[in-house]
Design an enzyme around this catalytic site. Structure first.
Site, PDB file in Angstrom:
ATOM      1  N   ARG A  88     -13.211 -15.090   0.750  1.00 50.12           N
ATOM      2  CA  ARG A  88     -13.030 -15.616   2.102  1.00 50.12           C
ATOM      3  C   ARG A  88     -12.773 -17.117   2.124  1.00 50.12           C
ATOM      4  O   ARG A  88     -12.560 -17.696   3.187  1.00 50.12           O
ATOM      5  CB  ARG A  88     -14.277 -15.317   2.949  1.00 50.12           C
ATOM      6  CG  ARG A  88     -14.524 -13.826   3.211  1.00 50.12           C
ATOM      7  CD  ARG A  88     -13.399 -13.206   4.030  1.00 50.12           C
ATOM      8  NE  ARG A  88     -13.621 -11.801   4.317  1.00 50.12           N
ATOM      9  CZ  ARG A  88     -13.234 -10.794   3.556  1.00 50.12           C
ATOM     10  NH1 ARG A  88     -12.597 -11.058   2.405  1.00 50.12           N
ATOM     11  NH2 ARG A  88     -13.449  -9.546   3.895  1.00 50.12           N
ATOM     12  N   GLY A 141     -14.283  -9.520  -1.003  1.00 47.34           N
ATOM     13  CA  GLY A 141     -15.219 -10.573  -0.647  1.00 47.34           C
ATOM     14  C   GLY A 141     -14.664 -11.970  -0.622  1.00 47.34           C
ATOM     15  O   GLY A 141     -15.373 -12.900  -0.226  1.00 47.34           O
ATOM     16  N   THR A 190      -4.987   3.145  -7.783  1.00 50.17           N
ATOM     17  CA  THR A 190      -6.367   3.145  -7.304  1.00 50.17           C
ATOM     18  C   THR A 190      -7.089   4.327  -7.933  1.00 50.17           C
ATOM     19  O   THR A 190      -6.762   5.477  -7.654  1.00 50.17           O
ATOM     20  CB  THR A 190      -6.422   3.223  -5.771  1.00 50.17           C
ATOM     21  OG1 THR A 190      -5.790   2.060  -5.228  1.00 50.17           O
ATOM     22  CG2 THR A 190      -7.852   3.286  -5.275  1.00 50.17           C
ATOM     23  N   HIS A 242     -13.917  -0.846  -3.512  1.00 48.72           N
ATOM     24  CA  HIS A 242     -13.478  -0.380  -2.200  1.00 48.72           C
ATOM     25  C   HIS A 242     -13.488   1.131  -2.082  1.00 48.72           C
ATOM     26  O   HIS A 242     -13.242   1.667  -1.008  1.00 48.72           O
ATOM     27  CB  HIS A 242     -12.083  -0.928  -1.885  1.00 48.72           C
ATOM     28  CG  HIS A 242     -12.101  -2.390  -1.564  1.00 48.72           C
ATOM     29  ND1 HIS A 242     -11.023  -3.065  -1.078  1.00 48.72           N
ATOM     30  CD2 HIS A 242     -13.090  -3.306  -1.670  1.00 48.72           C
ATOM     31  CE1 HIS A 242     -11.331  -4.334  -0.897  1.00 48.72           C
ATOM     32  NE2 HIS A 242     -12.580  -4.498  -1.262  1.00 48.72           N
ATOM     33  N   LYS A 285      -7.053  -0.054 -10.462  1.00 48.67           N
ATOM     34  CA  LYS A 285      -7.869  -0.699  -9.437  1.00 48.67           C
ATOM     35  C   LYS A 285      -9.090   0.165  -9.141  1.00 48.67           C
ATOM     36  O   LYS A 285      -8.964   1.359  -8.830  1.00 48.67           O
ATOM     37  CB  LYS A 285      -7.047  -0.885  -8.158  1.00 48.67           C
ATOM     38  CG  LYS A 285      -7.790  -1.549  -7.004  1.00 48.67           C
ATOM     39  CD  LYS A 285      -6.853  -1.771  -5.840  1.00 48.67           C
ATOM     40  CE  LYS A 285      -7.549  -2.464  -4.686  1.00 48.67           C
ATOM     41  NZ  LYS A 285      -8.527  -1.593  -4.018  1.00 48.67           N
ATOM     42  N   GLY A 317      -7.282  -9.337   1.073  1.00 49.38           N
ATOM     43  CA  GLY A 317      -6.822  -8.218   1.880  1.00 49.38           C
ATOM     44  C   GLY A 317      -6.999  -8.400   3.370  1.00 49.38           C
ATOM     45  O   GLY A 317      -6.099  -8.852   4.092  1.00 49.38           O
ATOM     46  N   ARG A 318      -8.181  -8.047   3.866  1.00 50.67           N
ATOM     47  CA  ARG A 318      -8.430  -8.055   5.295  1.00 50.67           C
ATOM     48  C   ARG A 318      -8.090  -9.380   5.981  1.00 50.67           C
ATOM     49  O   ARG A 318      -7.520  -9.370   7.076  1.00 50.67           O
ATOM     50  CB  ARG A 318      -9.906  -7.685   5.524  1.00 50.67           C
ATOM     51  CG  ARG A 318     -10.095  -6.503   6.432  1.00 50.67           C
ATOM     52  CD  ARG A 318     -11.461  -5.866   6.251  1.00 50.67           C
ATOM     53  NE  ARG A 318     -11.307  -4.659   5.454  1.00 50.67           N
ATOM     54  CZ  ARG A 318     -11.554  -4.584   4.165  1.00 50.67           C
ATOM     55  NH1 ARG A 318     -11.951  -5.636   3.506  1.00 50.67           N
ATOM     56  NH2 ARG A 318     -11.391  -3.444   3.528  1.00 50.67           N
ATOM     57  N   TYR A 356      -1.687   5.983  -5.071  1.00 49.57           N
ATOM     58  CA  TYR A 356      -2.709   7.021  -5.201  1.00 49.57           C
ATOM     59  C   TYR A 356      -2.076   8.194  -5.931  1.00 49.57           C
ATOM     60  O   TYR A 356      -0.875   8.440  -5.811  1.00 49.57           O
ATOM     61  CB  TYR A 356      -3.192   7.494  -3.831  1.00 49.57           C
ATOM     62  CG  TYR A 356      -3.962   6.469  -3.044  1.00 49.57           C
ATOM     63  CD1 TYR A 356      -5.272   6.167  -3.371  1.00 49.57           C
ATOM     64  CD2 TYR A 356      -3.384   5.825  -1.950  1.00 49.57           C
ATOM     65  CE1 TYR A 356      -5.990   5.235  -2.633  1.00 49.57           C
ATOM     66  CE2 TYR A 356      -4.088   4.900  -1.209  1.00 49.57           C
ATOM     67  CZ  TYR A 356      -5.399   4.605  -1.551  1.00 49.57           C
ATOM     68  OH  TYR A 356      -6.099   3.685  -0.822  1.00 49.57           O
ATOM     69  N   ASP A 396     -10.864  -7.913  -6.418  1.00 51.45           N
ATOM     70  CA  ASP A 396     -10.564  -7.585  -5.025  1.00 51.45           C
ATOM     71  C   ASP A 396     -11.871  -7.321  -4.295  1.00 51.45           C
ATOM     72  O   ASP A 396     -12.621  -6.425  -4.679  1.00 51.45           O
ATOM     73  CB  ASP A 396      -9.661  -6.350  -4.956  1.00 51.45           C
ATOM     74  CG  ASP A 396      -9.282  -5.986  -3.527  1.00 51.45           C
ATOM     75  OD1 ASP A 396      -9.365  -6.871  -2.651  1.00 51.45           O
ATOM     76  OD2 ASP A 396      -8.920  -4.826  -3.283  1.00 51.45           O
ATOM     77  N   SER A 440       0.817  -1.204   0.000  1.00 52.39           N
ATOM     78  CA  SER A 440       0.000   0.000   0.000  1.00 52.39           C
ATOM     79  C   SER A 440       0.859   1.265   0.000  1.00 52.39           C
ATOM     80  O   SER A 440       1.974   1.279   0.541  1.00 52.39           O
ATOM     81  CB  SER A 440      -0.915   0.008   1.231  1.00 52.39           C
ATOM     82  OG  SER A 440      -1.545   1.261   1.400  1.00 52.39           O
ATOM     83  N   GLN A 470       0.924  -0.281  -4.709  1.00 51.39           N
ATOM     84  CA  GLN A 470      -0.322   0.444  -4.937  1.00 51.39           C
ATOM     85  C   GLN A 470      -0.044   1.938  -4.851  1.00 51.39           C
ATOM     86  O   GLN A 470       0.747   2.395  -4.015  1.00 51.39           O
ATOM     87  CB  GLN A 470      -1.360   0.041  -3.897  1.00 51.39           C
ATOM     88  CG  GLN A 470      -2.689   0.753  -4.020  1.00 51.39           C
ATOM     89  CD  GLN A 470      -2.898   1.740  -2.883  1.00 51.39           C
ATOM     90  OE1 GLN A 470      -2.047   1.889  -2.016  1.00 51.39           O
ATOM     91  NE2 GLN A 470      -4.020   2.425  -2.900  1.00 51.39           N
ATOM     92  N   ARG A 485     -15.948   6.520   6.430  1.00 48.96           N
ATOM     93  CA  ARG A 485     -15.628   5.373   7.274  1.00 48.96           C
ATOM     94  C   ARG A 485     -16.379   5.535   8.583  1.00 48.96           C
ATOM     95  O   ARG A 485     -15.902   6.187   9.516  1.00 48.96           O
ATOM     96  CB  ARG A 485     -14.125   5.276   7.493  1.00 48.96           C
ATOM     97  CG  ARG A 485     -13.312   5.096   6.211  1.00 48.96           C
ATOM     98  CD  ARG A 485     -11.819   5.102   6.484  1.00 48.96           C
ATOM     99  NE  ARG A 485     -11.437   4.027   7.385  1.00 48.96           N
ATOM    100  CZ  ARG A 485     -10.948   2.855   6.979  1.00 48.96           C
ATOM    101  NH1 ARG A 485     -10.788   2.615   5.691  1.00 48.96           N
ATOM    102  NH2 ARG A 485     -10.635   1.923   7.851  1.00 48.96           N
TER     103      ARG A 485
END
Length: 809
Positions: free
Chosen positions: A282, A280, A156, A247, A223, A301-302, A130, A278, A107, A128, A165
């Site tokens: 799991r 969902g 991104t 995202h 992305k 990711g998470r 920005y 990217d 990131s 990644q 958030r």
């Protein structure tokens, strides 16, 4: 953590260990929470179709993205501040990624520097990016990433409109003391929710792709793509890849889950670049579902951060292994042997996410598997999965590079040198063939029919081909064993289709090998097994080991495809001892051999005997072509298939049946031109090709001499550069110390004006990342000399960059 069996177990362990505000920052995501839930829920609705008794063995999860082989179609998504989960942060994550063999996308807001991460990384690193209001800040970030050894940039593109958030706002979250973006300076990023409004450029347009290319030579992926329109625009703008991602969390009612738009985006891209998803993922079954709907790979990711929080480096590695192991299980249950076989057929005919094709639509209705997109359009999920295989697009990519850089000298095309052809000679050859027919007693009406009508499916010049084979190649076969085909490519396809009768059958190929055979096998859904090519052809013990390994998996190896003389792509020639060993093995192991050897006919000196001329047990099916010798544009090839088929005659008879349903016949006009050339040389290609053979011999000599001059010893030893020295043919192999992928090829063409072919194209199961193919047949001798000089400068430049990256790591 040791007892964690699923990602849900890992997530719960992480939640217990982290401060509640930090947990909310990690779990809440970069957008609206309902969007994250929708992504996970979309995967839950997908139903995969199980298959039994498929004989697939342990599935192969390896995949290739941007010229690199990954152990699985999974990479770690760019997530900020891994140091919130574990003090080692991204360095621990990189070690975990390396242990599993999958990439890490670092990131912009990483807690550890690019240099620190690269120092421990053993798998590919992407960065990644920005785009900030201050473009110089972005430039510095990109240059720093590139110096550290990052292999690609992931821009991104939905960042200027990040969602609110909610969890962070409720908590008033700010980064703890001591945690800050390690690769940025100047601005205050302690309040993550203020990143976009304060620093990101809100006026980005498609020109940003060109700008990034102007400041970096790395591939650029975009992305945040969610529609076919944006996907097509991304390809047009020059993107090297697309990441389907929501995202950005744009708070629009009905924003679709990533899986719901995947088929639409993949269909719009149509294989022009890799498509990743990217959001969902799991479970391993989620990875397989994404592949079935058109993705080349997924980003995770998470869950990786959950693993990092729960158990440090080992925890992150555990998460990745859970997903990969589950993917292997899912592939086994689905009955597929490799990720390349994943396609819409894996999905039940019942409801599944479908592409939105209506302009302006934010979500798509549920549609049956295999249906076309609304309005009559098609997505890639509606088409055969081979159309998404990179091997089918390799020639298109090379052609595109050639068009984009017309002044570059190209070592890519393996085509004959056309200065040896004279236009008016075509009429002489046609007349010579008509005279031949007249000499044989054909009436004027029969001669007219021989040129203007379809003609026999087997071909009408088989007698001339049989005479030539007998006189010049010492191959004595009956005329009825010969089928005249539309180039050698049709002969390959016919042989593959005839010999591979069920899902348990396997075709063995040399590796590296000609992409025409691997592409044909992919189109026909034929499983391949690779036998490593050596300088003298192959290792008989290795061939036997591969055969026995396949049989242990319940498969049936049917044939082994080889180019024994001056092979495409390597330039290597099989030794006489190995030719005899191959025929002995073929008999003992009950294999057929598919021999494809066009380059011996344009090479100097006495050639080794063909496999077919040594064949005493009818083990060899010879696949031939006159494209390299007589007339490339005529597309005349042949198959010699004299193997008896119980109760049915010869194998050639069965090939003829197939041909009658595919091409009906080979153009009589093309056959007439090729026959006229054979007759003009009195049935001896050596006579016809004398001038061409001298040119190709000189071209190879000029190229090898120029390589010695521009990369002399000990310089090439210091660089780690080496090449083989073929005695004929069109090709040679050059090994280099850097990754010779598509991105390197683009740099070579743009900055140094020289084009070549990545050898990785020719490895059906991965490999060749540090080698290039040079074709010496088409350029003039002067162009070859200048091209090698340019190539040497490129190699010096890339080797310096590789050394710099190595020292930085």
């Amino acid at each position: 953590m040791r007892s964690a069996l699923t990602l849900a177990d890992v997530e719960e362990a992480a939640r217990r260990r982290l401060d509640p505000a930090v947990w909310d920052f990690i779990a809440g995501g970069a957008g609206e929470e309902r969007t994250l839930r929708a992504n996970v829920e979309a995967f839950r609705k997908v139903r995969l179709r199980p298959r039994v008794l498929a004989g697939a063995g342990r599935p192969d999860t390896a995949t290739r993205i941007l010229g690199r082989t990954w152990a699985a179609p999974v990479a770690i998504a760019p997530v900020a501040y891994h140091t919130l989960a574990d003090p080692a942060g991204e360095t621990a994550t990189a070690e975990a990624a390396g242990a599993v063999g999958v990439p890490l996308v670092v990131s912009t807001f990483a807690g550890r520097s690019f240099e620190d991460v690269a120092a421990v990384a053993t798998a590919p690193l992407w960065a990644q990016v920005y785009c900030f209001r201050d473009r110089e800040e972005t430039r510095r970030l990109v240059e720093r990433a590139e110096r550290a050894g990052v292999e690609a940039l992931v821009l991104t593109v939905d960042a200027p409109h990040l969602g609110r958030r909610h969890r962070d706002l409720r908590n008033g979250f700010r980064l703890p003391d001591g945690i800050a973006p390690a690769n940025l300076s100047g601005a205050d990023y302690s309040s993550p929710s203020g990143h976009a409004a304060a620093e990101f450029d809100p006026a980005l347009d498609w020109s940003v792709v060109g700008w990034l290319r102007s400041v970096s030579r790395l591939p650029v992926l975009l992305k945040g793509i969610l529609s076919a329109e944006d996907a097509r625009q991304a390809v047009a703008a020059g993107a090297d890849g697309i990441v389907v991602s929501n995202h950005g969390g744009r708070q629009l009612d009905g924003v679709p889950a990533t899986l719901e738009v995947l088929a639409e985006v993949a269909g719009a891209v149509a294989g022009a670049c890799p498509v990743l998803l990217d959001g969902g993922v799991r479970r391993g079954a989620d990875v397989l579902a994404a592949l079935a709907l058109g993705a080349d790979a997924v980003l995770l990711g998470r869950p990786v951060l959950h693993g990092l929080a729960a158990g440090g480096r080992e925890g992150a590695e555990r998460v990745l292994r859970i997903v990969v192991d589950e993917l292997v299980d899912a592939m086994g249950l689905a009955g597929i042997g490799s990720v390349a076989e994943a396609g819409p057929a894996l999905l039940w005919d019942g409801p599944r996410p479908a592409a939105a094709a209506v302009p302006g639509a934010l979500a798509a209705p549920v549609a049956p598997a295999g249906s076309t997109a609304p309005g009559g359009g098609l997505g890639m999920a509606d088409l055969h999965p081979s159309l998404s295989d990179p091997v089918l697009d390799t020639m298109n990519f090379l052609n595109d590079i050639t068009r984009r850089y017309p002044r570059a000298i190209s070592f890519a095309p393996g085509r004959p040198y056309d200065e040896h052809f004279e236009t008016e000679q075509i009429f002489d050859y046609l007349r010579r063939y008509l005279d031949h027919l007249e000499e044989r007693g054909f009436t004027p009406e029969q001669r007219r029919e021989a040129l203007f009508q379809y003609g026999p499916t087997r071909g009408q010049i088989r007698e001339l081909i049989a005479d030539w084979l007998r006189a010049e190649e010492d191959v004595d076969v009956p005329v009825d064993s010969i089928v005249v085909t539309v180039g050698c490519q049709e002969a390959m396809a016919l042989a593959l289709r005839a010999l591979i009768s069920g899902p348990e059958d396997v075709m063995l190929v040399a590796s590296p090998c000609y992409v025409g055979i691997t592409g044909a096998a992919r189109i026909l859904d034929i499983r391949l097994a690779a036998v490593a090519e050596r300088e003298d052809g192959f290792d008989p013990a290795e061939l036997e080991a591969v055969v026995r390994e396949q049989r242990a998996l319940g498969r049936r190896p049917r044939a082994f495809y080889v180019v024994p003389d001056h092979a495409n792509p390597s330039g290597n020639t099989m030794s006489l001892a190995n030719r005899h060993a191959l025929l002995e093995l073929a008999g003992r192991l009950d294999l057929l051999v598919l021999e494809d050897s066009p380059y011996r006919l344009v090479s100097p000196g006495r050639q080794l005997p063909t496999l077919k001329s040594l064949d005493r047990d009818r083990r060899v099916v010879q696949l031939g072509s006159f494209s390299k010798t007589l007339f490339p544009g005529a597309r005349v090839g042949y198959a010699v298939a004299d193997q008896p088929v119980a109760g049915a005659g010869l194998l050639a008879d069965e090939l003829t049946k197939l041909k009658s349903m595919i091409t009906v016949n080979t153009s009589p006009l093309s056959q007439a031109a090729a026959a006229g050339m054979l007759l003009a040389g009195e049935g001896r290609l050596a006579e016809i090709n004398a001038e061409a053979i001298a040119h190709y011999e000189g071209a190879m000599r000029v190229t090898l001499k120029a390589l010695d001059e521009h990369l002399p010893e000990p310089r090439r030893s210091a660089l780690g550069v080496r090449w083989n020295k073929p005695s004929g043919g069109f090709f040679l192999t050059l090994n280099v110390p850097f990754r010779a992928d598509d991105a390197a090829l683009a740099r070579s063409a743009e900055e140094f004006g020289v084009i070549w072919t990545p050898m990785s194209y020719f490895y059906p199961l991965g490999g060749g990342e540090h080698a290039i193919r040079l074709s010496t047949s088409y350029p003039t001798h002067a162009e070859l000399e200048e091209g090698v000089a340019r190539l040497a400068r490129f190699i010096e430049s890339e080797s310096g960059s590789a050394s710099a990256s190595g020292s930085a790591s």
